[in-house]
Design an enzyme around this catalytic site. Structure first.
Site, PDB file in Angstrom:
ATOM      1  N   ASP A 237      -9.014   3.398  -2.475  1.00  0.00           N
ATOM      2  CA  ASP A 237     -10.033   3.839  -1.519  1.00  0.00           C
ATOM      3  C   ASP A 237     -11.316   4.334  -2.170  1.00  0.00           C
ATOM      4  O   ASP A 237     -11.586   5.527  -2.230  1.00  0.00           O
ATOM      5  CB  ASP A 237      -9.447   4.937  -0.628  1.00  0.00           C
TER       6      ASP A 237
ATOM      7  N   ASP B 205       0.864  -1.186   0.000  1.00  0.00           N
ATOM      8  CA  ASP B 205       0.000   0.000   0.000  1.00  0.00           C
ATOM      9  C   ASP B 205       0.904   1.241   0.000  1.00  0.00           C
ATOM     10  O   ASP B 205       2.112   1.143   0.234  1.00  0.00           O
ATOM     11  CB  ASP B 205      -0.860  -0.039   1.271  1.00  0.00           C
TER      12      ASP B 205
ATOM     13  N   GLU C 245       2.701   4.763  -4.089  1.00  0.00           N
ATOM     14  CA  GLU C 245       2.706   5.708  -5.238  1.00  0.00           C
ATOM     15  C   GLU C 245       4.052   6.418  -5.362  1.00  0.00           C
ATOM     16  O   GLU C 245       4.430   6.717  -6.493  1.00  0.00           O
ATOM     17  CB  GLU C 245       1.565   6.723  -5.078  1.00  0.00           C
TER      18      GLU C 245
HETATM   19  O1  MIG Z   1      -5.728   5.320   3.986  1.00  0.00           O
HETATM   20  O2  MIG Z   1      -3.560   1.031   5.716  1.00  0.00           O
HETATM   21  O3  MIG Z   1      -5.948   2.137   0.369  1.00  0.00           O
HETATM   22  O4  MIG Z   1      -6.868  -0.051   1.841  1.00  0.00           O
HETATM   23  O5  MIG Z   1      -6.815   0.159   4.617  1.00  0.00           O
HETATM   24  C1  MIG Z   1      -4.650   4.952   4.705  1.00  0.00           C
HETATM   25  C2  MIG Z   1      -4.721   1.763   5.841  1.00  0.00           C
HETATM   26  C3  MIG Z   1      -3.737   3.875   4.165  1.00  0.00           C
HETATM   27  C4  MIG Z   1      -4.948   3.031   2.302  1.00  0.00           C
HETATM   28  C5  MIG Z   1      -5.423   1.810   1.621  1.00  0.00           C
HETATM   29  C6  MIG Z   1      -6.432   1.104   2.474  1.00  0.00           C
HETATM   30  C7  MIG Z   1      -5.836   0.775   3.806  1.00  0.00           C
HETATM   31  C8  MIG Z   1      -5.341   2.055   4.484  1.00  0.00           C
HETATM   32  N1  MIG Z   1      -4.388   2.728   3.612  1.00  0.00           N
END
Ligand code: MIG
Length: 816
Positions: free
Chosen positions: A484, A407, A410
């Protein structure tokens, strides 16, 4: 929220006339060196390479000859392909190349390119290619009246991208994914252009910022980039499928995932402790709701330090993982790229000591704020660092973990630009480039490193990596989820075009958070979304902190029963799904497909994206509005059978489907065979590889014919690479009043654990009188394993059970 101020007339200040853009000037000559044609002009030129007869690479440049190495997007296997000979000719207007299938001309003034097929049809016409003093490059292309556009990976809005404008710049977008959002987490700079019944692809291999504008220029569309080189691939069709196959030959195809990775996955931000996770697993089993994976979101870590477990919340990860594994559930933990700046944290210490983190040109480390606070970021552009990161995953694999969730790659940073400073200087294996130039490959390189680490550590078992960010080629390393989204009906609907275009862009293994991540789902939305989601390639229910719970039992028994049934349906369809994943791994064709992929000449489907195909013959038409128990469904040409009732509908028209809450409209095209397996609680549940082949629309008269090839292997190892798989070929055809079924194993080095095979002729168009060589048995006897045939009095289905023999067999059904 913005107010009207946002559209104040002079908000961007006075209009600035842009500095002069220049073209490449007049053609001066051409030279061939190795596989590259260097076409030169007064100010620069174009380097042309033919990857195949149907694919060319053209790299435009100002000034000196550029380097011709390719980015990580290009599959090394494709790059190593044989050199294609093109005929080169200097003409009055410029230069012309001919291959077996293409004619490419470059104009004398500025080298703008026109591509034709060998019949002279114009496939792509570049009107100009110009450069700005700040390093941007801008290509303008002809956009005929009947142009439609597809691909571009993960973008919001509808399927056909005509009239849209998008930017490729991997961005963490928590604000709702609106139709107007131009950049999301993934960047796949592939535009598929369909016009005049012909499709072709333009792939701009530039990991910096690029823009595709099919909106602002009337009869032209533009493809531009702001840094780096204009490294363009033209990909020939003529069919849409050809473009997808060729693009994935270039950038690679998905790896065959382990079967468990295509099961149902359950996630939440976050399951807070070991007890909760174990309870969750037990609840799935107690309630007999199938599940293969539970995710651990960021709270499993010790103050968000990657490669740690919180000692209080998760005192015994090994024990937890073992216990879940005994239930058939695997754990997939999240791993973000940010490494907490903490002098006592071994990963940080080692990263600093061994110089693995991103630095500015001047040598300062780049630090950004993310969950752990101030953090450093590994420089994955250096193979040495990628290997270091890969090796860290032994921390997880030694605990029995086989999948990782990437995650924030980017990379997302909590600052105004939302990402790393653009002047970070990536090492890039000795050819340093700025973050601005390499931004979009950061996530891909992280997932590549993760995949390679897991693969090495897992001792010939297939890893699973899930990623949020990526670039062209990411499919070789990871599945992609769409980030998200929200628990909005609109976002459920938008997941269809988004994932369908991802499929056309090489990302065959993708899906959204089922039920929606942010905001609050409802029983009805979760049911409808799950009905759709179980037919998506990637199938995970995930929701955010402080939102309404959305595990399948969160809304009472009636909802739970429907969710159980549909999640179970995914497991019964596992042989079919796995077969399609195998096809995607081999051909690049996606698991779910927009109708336009299979019916490219049907004008009704150019922008149809509230229904889709699973493979080439199963039509799924989800309900994506509340309180709705009917919907219009477009059936393309052919006869389509209602999966639930067997009722036949003639295609080439719309029908009205009755779809109360428990019904997802599904239609199977007559003449298809679908493989279903038994209901399982998880992919490796039982040693039972039973399979039932459902034959749709069977007729003993006329020219009825259907065929199928079922791919099988152990679902977890790399044995298939050395032949340990089987292919079972089925043929069903009408022969003067008889229906002849035959099966054979063209390859059988994996032996499924079963004694028999079952065929179900769903509501055949004739009345079966006997099956040659087989006795009639009752349905009960058949359930006990008896061989023979039976007619299901209720449905009218003919069921045949035969011995599964290595040499195959043949059976004839005689009609009454
Ligand atoms: O928004 O790790 O897209 O699936 O639950 C904060 C917490 C960071 C973004 C991800 C989401 C995940 C969340 N992360």
């Amino acid at each position: 929220m913005e107010g009207s101020e946002a559209i104040r007339p002079d908000k961007d200040g006075p209009v600035i006339v842009q500095e002069a853009w220049e073209n490449l000037g007049m053609y001066t000559g051409v030279e061939k060196r190795e596989g590259t044609y260097w076409v030169r002009t007064e100010r620069g030129g174009a380097a042309v390479e033919f990857v195949t007869d149907d694919m060319l690479r053209i790299k435009y440049f100002l000034g000196n000859d550029p380097e011709m190495s390719t980015t990580v997007a290009i599959d090394p296997a494709a790059a190593a392909g044989g050199e294609v000979q093109a005929q080169l000719e200097e003409t009055e207007g410029g230069v012309r190349f001919r291959t077996a299938s293409l004619e490419v001309t470059l104009d004398k003034l500025g080298l703008s390119m026109t591509v034709r097929d060998r019949e002279g049809n114009v496939l792509a016409e570049q009107k100009s290619i110009t450069f700005s003093p700040d390093g941007s490059a801008f290509g303008v292309y002809d956009m005929p009246q009947d142009s439609h556009f597809y691909g571009l990976g993960e973008k919001s809005s509808f399927l056909d991208k005509r009239g849209e404008r998008y930017t490729n710049w991997n961005t963490d977008v928590y604000a709702p994914h609106m139709p107007e959002i131009e950049a999301l987490y993934e960047s796949i700079p592939l535009l598929i252009h369909m016009h005049g019944g012909i499709s072709c692809g333009l792939f701009l291999d530039n990991p910096g910022r690029s823009d595709f504008d099919m909106r602002s220029h009337g009869v032209a569309f533009t493809v531009s980039c702001t840094t780096g080189s204009y490294d363009l691939y033209f990909i020939n069709g003529p069919e849409l499928k050809d473009v997808v196959k060729r693009y994935t030959a270039l950038t690679g195809r998905i790896n065959l995932p382990p079967k468990w990775a295509i099961g149902y996955h359950q996630s939440r931000y976050s399951y807070m402790n070991q007890q909760e996770v174990l309870e969750l697993g037990r609840t799935f089993r107690a309630k007999q709701i199938p599940c293969d994976v539970i995710y651990l979101d960021i709270h499993y870590m010790d103050e968000y330090r990657v490669f740690t477990f919180d000692p209080v919340r998760f005192p015994d990860p090994a024990g937890m993982i073992r216990e879940l594994r005994e239930m058939g559930i695997r754990i997939v933990p999240i791993v973000d790229p940010g490494v907490k700046k903490d002098a006592k944290y071994p990963i940080y210490q080692e990263g600093i000591r061994e110089d693995h983190f991103c630095r500015k040109l001047e040598g300062d480390l780049f630090f950004g704020e993310v969950w752990p606070g101030t953090s450093a970021f590994p420089d994955f552009t250096d193979d040495r660092t990628a290997k270091w990161w890969a090796d860290q995953h032994a921390f997880y694999t030694e605990l029995g973990i086989e999948g990782i969730w990437n995650d924030m790659n980017e990379p997302a940073v909590f600052n105004e630009s939302k990402t790393m400073d653009l002047d970070v200087m990536h090492r890039n294996n000795g050819k340093p480039l700025t973050h601005e130039e390499l931004h979009n490959i950061y996530g891909l390189l992280m997932s590549k490193s993760t995949f390679e680490g897991l693969k090495e550590q897992l001792d010939r078992r297939r890893p699973f990596v899930l990623t949020r960010a990526g670039y062209a080629g990411i499919q070789r390393y990871a599945a992609v989820w769409t980030g998200d989204n929200r628990s909005f009906w609109e976002h459920m609907a938008m997941a269809m075009p988004m994932v369908l275009n991802m499929g056309l862009s090489g990302l065959a293994f993708a899906g959204p958070d089922i039920g929606g991540f942010a905001h609050h789902t409802s029983a009805e939305l979760l049911i409808r979304w799950t009905q759709m989601g179980v037919f998506f390639p990637y199938c995970r229910n995930h929701s955010a902190l402080e939102t309404v719970r959305q595990e399948p039992w969160s809304f009472g028994e009636e909802a739970e029963a429907i969710l159980r049934e549909y999640i179970g349906l995914r497991y019964r369809w596992m042989p079919q799904l796995y077969n399609l994943f195998h096809e995607a791994a081999v051909t690049g064709l996606p698991v779910i497909r927009p109708l336009i992929l299979e019916y490219p000449h049907d004008p009704n489907v150019t922008n149809l994206c509230d229904q889709f195909l699973l493979g080439d013959n199963v039509l799924i038409a989800p309900v994506y509005r509340p309180d709705t128990d009917h919907r219009a469904v477009y059936l393309p040409e052919g006869t389509w059978l209602d999966y639930w009732t067997g009722e036949a509908h003639e295609g080439g028209r719309y029908i009205l489907a009755h779809s109360p809450l428990s019904v997802l409209p599904v239609y199977v095209k007559a003449g298809s065979i679908i493989a279903e397996g038994p209901l399982k609680q998880h992919a490796e549940d039982g040693a039972d590889d039973a399979v039932t082949f459902h034959v749709y629309g069977a007729d003993a008269e006329g020219d009825f014919a259907a065929s199928y090839r079922l791919y099988e292997d152990d679902g977890v190892s790399y044995g298939y690479e050395v032949g340990a798989y089987s292919e079972l070929e089925l043929k069903v055809r009408a022969e003067q009043g008889r229906l002849v079924l035959s099966c054979a194993y063209p390859h059988r080095q994996y032996e499924a654990k079963r004694e028999s095979l079952r065929f179900v002729l769903r509501r055949p168009k004739f009345r079966p009188a006997e099956v040659e060589g087989l006795g009639q048995v009752t349905l009960e006897q058949m359930e006990q394993g008896a061989l023979g045939w039976a007619v299901d009095g209720q449905s009218g289905d003919l069921i045949i059970q035969v011995q599964d023999r290595p040499e195959g067999g043949q059976w004839a059904v005689i009609s009454a």
